[in-house]
Motif scaffolding. Structure first.
Motif, short mmCIF file in Angstrom:
data_model
loop_
_atom_site.label_atom_id
_atom_site.label_comp_id
_atom_site.label_asym_id
_atom_site.label_seq_id
_atom_site.Cartn_x
_atom_site.Cartn_y
_atom_site.Cartn_z
N PHE A 61 0.62 -0.91 -0.11
CA PHE A 61 0.30 -0.47 -0.23
C PHE A 61 0.87 0.87 -0.05
N ASP A 62 0.72 2.37 -0.66
CA ASP A 62 1.34 3.26 -1.04
C ASP A 62 0.89 4.52 0.02
N THR A 63 1.74 5.12 0.45
CA THR A 63 1.57 6.71 1.33
C THR A 63 2.06 8.03 0.37
N ALA A 64 1.34 8.84 0.68
CA ALA A 64 1.66 9.96 -0.09
C ALA A 64 3.03 10.00 1.26
N ASP A 65 3.25 9.82 2.67
CA ASP A 65 4.68 9.98 3.54
C ASP A 65 4.83 8.87 4.47
N THR A 99 -7.67 -1.60 -3.75
CA THR A 99 -8.42 -0.12 -4.30
C THR A 99 -9.36 0.67 -3.15
N ALA A 100 -9.81 -0.53 -2.38
CA ALA A 100 -10.37 -0.20 -1.40
C ALA A 100 -9.59 0.22 -0.26
N ASN A 101 -8.62 0.29 -0.45
CA ASN A 101 -7.78 0.56 1.08
C ASN A 101 -6.82 1.91 1.23
N PRO A 102 -6.39 2.37 2.21
CA PRO A 102 -6.75 2.42 3.22
C PRO A 102 -7.94 2.07 3.84
N ILE A 103 -9.34 1.47 4.89
CA ILE A 103 -10.19 1.50 5.40
C ILE A 103 -10.34 2.79 6.20
N ARG A 104 -9.46 3.29 6.56
CA ARG A 104 -9.54 5.14 7.82
C ARG A 104 -8.64 4.88 7.97
N SER A 105 -8.21 6.85 8.10
CA SER A 105 -7.59 7.41 7.95
C SER A 105 -7.40 8.38 8.92
N GLU B 354 3.20 12.03 -6.55
CA GLU B 354 1.75 12.72 -5.78
C GLU B 354 0.93 11.39 -5.75
N ILE B 355 0.57 10.82 -3.98
CA ILE B 355 -0.54 9.85 -3.65
C ILE B 355 -1.28 10.52 -2.95
N ASN B 356 -2.61 9.75 -3.79
CA ASN B 356 -3.31 10.00 -2.70
C ASN B 356 -3.71 9.03 -1.65
N ASP B 357 -3.38 8.76 -0.44
CA ASP B 357 -3.62 7.66 0.14
C ASP B 357 -5.00 8.11 1.38
N GLN B 358 -5.65 8.95 0.97
CA GLN B 358 -7.59 9.07 1.71
C GLN B 358 -8.35 7.32 1.23
N PRO B 359 -8.93 7.43 2.22
CA PRO B 359 -9.52 5.93 2.22
C PRO B 359 -10.73 6.84 1.23
N PRO B 360 -10.70 5.66 1.08
CA PRO B 360 -12.10 5.70 -0.69
C PRO B 360 -12.98 6.02 0.02
#
Lengths: 321, 533
Positions: A61-65, A99-105, B354-360
């Motif tokens: 899973f990729d993250t922005a930071d 594509t459904a992840n993450p489920i929470r931020s 640029e990555i969007n890592d927010q939960p869909p």
């Protein structure tokens, strides 16, 4: 012993408490200074007849930071909690497609989240510690934190739940103190002025719920008994630089694994006169993450800034093919 | 557990209140209070609570430390943190703070957000001075940013007011001055004209007096008009200059605002980078400490480690090891230094995406777990595995075999590589495994952790005979004196101890069941031996 190459610098590695062959690796780009992050989930393939791929990746899973730490849920076999450098705590579900992840931020910390730890006894909550001097308590079902513990005067680098008491946890901070907390109490219940320099990690003895180990920038690991906390039970010297992480063995009550900026992973037995019982120098950069498997005795994993993840049995050479 | 949590705050409070009244008898009081305040199911209070009595000496040292003028000027949090690092408990620190009268916190962490109109100028200048120093402090950057902005706004308005006042005063002054100069000029000009006309009169016929007068009047009117025009022009110029000045002032303040904003963002960015740089490599904190950064350790330590300070304060601080024990900084990889330098220059490394890592779906339901949580190796054999989450836990015996090494066999029957162990370690470990696996079917599963030493097996017949022997001499020689009997009894215990030690050194080799049986057997012998004496 197999090795896995990750694209970013490794920060933390954790074995799954449900599947013997699964582990999660938290990584950050550009040494975690500035850049993206990635959470890997790796699988140890059981068949030695497939030597080309002893460790393979199940998903990532990729993250922005950068991701500084991760931990597996103790109640759900497919949930992982990730500590991200932008101050958020993210939950990932392996049973869902990427594509459904993450489920929470969960964005509440105002600085980088440095560590996360899941409650092993009640299995319903987890802690996150951050450079904003606070520790936050969360449950999976709530969108906001249950409690915030604000007492440290500097970054909190690590938290660890007590393996036997569901409400007790410890925190290690850059203000040179470790604190013991009870979630039922309004403030910390004990302050251990454990070192003269920043304390980077702490962990509880799984077999003695009053013994805690702290690892510090002063290259030492100290083992404390909270019942008489003025004098340490043991002082473990041997690392050449700051000790980054310390972990008590889930199988042997007096065995501790540690990793350090001197690029080694060391194994200690603090009840023995000559405490150092193993030393592995397989990494070529700072060793930042180490873990001992709960399900397989003697199985160690480590990762470092050299972008490698090693998994090996205690006593064997991690670099052996 | 509920009563447990109630009792501990009570005991803490009592401890805090007691020493204030009775410092000399604190230990005795605390002991009784602590014991009396724990009437719950546990015999001792939680081990995770500090139950030490307050140490008066430490409190007095802390009071001296807090009374020092230099310490007075530092934020409260740094003072607390210093005392915590010196090993004082919370109660001791609270006590010390209570004993030292705390004057108005001048530069504490909680700055007054609302500045009064009275002290506006002072506070605004003070805040302005503190802004550059405080933006370096990580924890207070956001609050001081808003405060300084607020202060500057007030400053801005007061500045505008003052500017307007100044302009008005200057305008009035110039108007007055101009009038004063214009009127004399006018008069002198009129006089000149009149004189000219007067001079011209005797030469001209008297008949020209009237037209001269008219001309004079016309000329005077013209002059007045011209003067009025002058005045009008002058006042217009003044107005224009006023508006221009106002514009310039507003532009200036805007520019100042922009500059300050930019400075703040820059300092935030620098802070963030420095934090990341510093905290991600805490090994370097040692060198950074000398640069007098955020680490309060050095800030509070440096003023006191020189000889000027009171000896007693030194005693508080000298308990720490000398600062020469600073750990050396670990050498960082070259590419790390390159990236740090690049970031500090303000460049962004090129490999960042640029990555969007927010939960869909932030409300994604948490999935149901597919597996039951396995008991941990340290929980095996204990009945206090929690059931709070409502999961069904496997029984201890089953859990034992599944929680421990379940050696999965591959299709060809070989062991997975991560469970294969080194030869020399398997020697030691396989013994343990065999012991444990053989003892599983027995009534008492043996823990793989540290097991208390069991009484020795009856492997040495002489030992068993020695244990059993004292019975006969005791029965036969009833006329033995008490000393002899005691001697025999001690011999038995010595024998037993020696045998126990030997068996401990040899390790647990026998079956658990056997041990239990032997233990009970020998215990019976012991009891009989003692009852005989």
């Amino acid at each position: 012993m197999p090795v896995f190459k990750v694209p970013f610098n490794g920060y933390s590695v954790k074995f799954s408490p449900f599947y013997e062959s699964q582990l999660a690796v938290a990584t950050a780009q550009n040494f975690g200074i500035l850049g993206n992050g990635r959470l890997h989930v790796l699988q140890l393939s059981p068949s030695p007849a497939n030597p080309g791929q002893p460790i393979s990746e199940i998903s990532s899973f990729d993250t922005a930071d950068g991701v500084y730490d991760c931990c597996w849920s103790e109640s759900h076999d497919s949930l992982i909690v990730a500590a991200v450098a932008d101050g958020s705590v993210k939950l990932y579900d392996l049973s869902l497609p990427p594509t459904a992840n993450p489920i929470r931020s969960l964005q509440e910390h105002t600085r980088e989240v440095h560590s996360v730890d899941y409650n092993v006894v009640r299995k319903d909550s987890f802690l996150s510690s951050s450079w904003d001097d606070t520790v936050k308590l969360w449950t999976v079902d709530r969108p906001s934190s249950v409690r915030t513990f604000k007492e440290h005067a500097y970054c909190v680098y690590s938290t660890a739940w007590n393996p036997r008491h569901a409400d007790v946890f410890a925190s290690a901070s850059g203000d040179c103190t470790a604190r013991i907390w009870d979630v039922r109490e309004p403030a910390s219940t004990m302050i251990l002025p454990a070192h003269e320099f920043e304390i980077l990690s702490c962990d509880w003895n799984k077999y003695d719920d009053c013994v805690i180990a702290t690892a510090s920038v002063d290259k030492s690991i100290k083992v404390w008994d909270v019942r008489s906390f003025r004098v340490p039970v043991a002082v473990l010297n041997g690392h050449g630089y700051a000790v980054r992480k310390v972990k008590f063995s889930p199988h042997r009550g007096s065995v501790i694994a540690s990793c350090s900026y001197d690029m080694t992973v060391c194994l200690w037995d603090y009840m023995v006169e000559d405490a150092l019982i193993g030393r592995y120098d397989h990494h070529t950069e700072f060793t930042v993450g180490v873990d001992m498997s709960v399900l397989v005795e003697g199985l160690l994993a480590s990762t470092g800034w050299d972008e490698l993840v090693y998994v090996w049995q205690h006593g064997m050479d991690p670099r052996a093919p | 557990m509920g009563s447990q949590s109630d009792s501990t705050p009570n005991s803490v409070d009592d401890k805090a209140q007691n020493p204030a009244s009775q410092p000399s008898e604190s230990t005795v009081n605390q002991g009784t209070v602590a014991k009396a305040d724990v009437p719950n199911e546990r015999a001792t209070p939680s081990p995770f609570v500090n139950s030490e009595p307050i140490r008066e000496e430490q409190v007095q040292n802390a009071v001296k430390f807090l009374s020092h003028p230099k310490v007075r000027g530092s934020p409260v949090m740094y003072r607390r943190s210093f005392l915590e690092r010196k090993g004082l408990t919370k109660e001791e620190i609270d006590d010390a703070f209570r004993r030292v009268p705390d004057p108005t916190p001048s530069a504490t962490a909680s700055q007054p957000v609302v500045a009064n109109q009275d002290g506006q100028l002072n506070s605004s200048s003070a805040i302005q001075q503190q802004v550059p120093t405080q933006t370096l402090q990580r924890a207070q950057a956001p609050s001081t940013g808003s405060i300084s902005r607020l202060g500057l706004y007030q400053f801005h308005w007061s500045h505008v007011l003052y500017a307007i006042g100044f302009l008005a005063v200057s305008g009035a002054g110039t108007a007055v001055l101009l009038k004063k100069t214009i009127i004399p000029r006018l008069k002198s000009w009129i006089r000149k004209v009149v004189l000219k006309e007067e001079e011209g009169e005797p030469l001209v016929e008297k008949g020209n007096a009237k037209p001269n007068l008219a001309e004079e009047a016309a000329a005077a009117a013209k002059a007045a008009a011209a003067a009025a025009a002058d005045v009008a022009r002058a006042s217009q110029e003044m107005l224009m200059s006023k508006t221009e000045e106002k514009r310039y002032f507003s532009e200036l303040t805007n520019l100042l605002d922009v500059q300050i904003r930019e400075m703040k963002t820059m300092s935030n960015a620098v802070q963030k980078l420095q934090d990341k740089g510093e905290s991600s490599i805490p090994g370097r904190i040692a060198t950074r400490e000398e640069d007098d950064h955020r680490v309060s350790v050095v800030n509070s330590r440096q003023p006191y480690s020189n000889g000027k300070v009171d000896n007693r304060i030194d005693s508080v601080i000298s308990s720490s090891p000398p600062s020469s024990v600073e750990p050396s900084a670990a050498p960082h990889p070259k590419s790390y230094m390159e990236i740090m330098a690049m970031v500090q220059r303000g460049e962004r490394p090129s490999n960042i995406r640029e990555i969007n890592d927010q939960p869909p779906n932030p409300n994604q339901p948490v999935p149901n777990p597919r597996l039951v949580p396995k008991p941990k190796p340290w929980e095996v054999g204990q009945s206090q595995s929690s059931s709070g989450s409502g999961f069904q836990y496997q029984e201890s015996s089953n859990g034992f075999t599944s929680g421990s090494q379940t050696i999965q066999l591959n299709a060809d029957g070989s062991v997975p590589w991560w469970q294969q162990k080194n030869a020399r370690i398997t020697e030691i470990e396989s013994e343990d495994e065999q012991n444990i696996r053989s003892s599983v079917p027995s009534e008492k599963p043996v823990q793989r952790s540290w097991v208390p030493p069991q009484p020795p097996p009856v492997a040495m017949a002489e030992a068993a005979a020695a244990i059993r022997q004292p019975k006969k001499p005791l029965l036969q020689k009833e006329q033995l004196t008490d000393d002899h009997l005691l001697g025999r009894a001690s011999e038995v215990t010595d024998e037993l101890q020696r045998i126990t030690k030997i068996s401990e050194a040899g390790g647990l080799e026998a079956n658990g069941g056997n041990l239990a049986n032997n233990a009970s057997e020998i215990q019976k012998e012991e009891e009989q031996a003692y009852t005989e004496t």
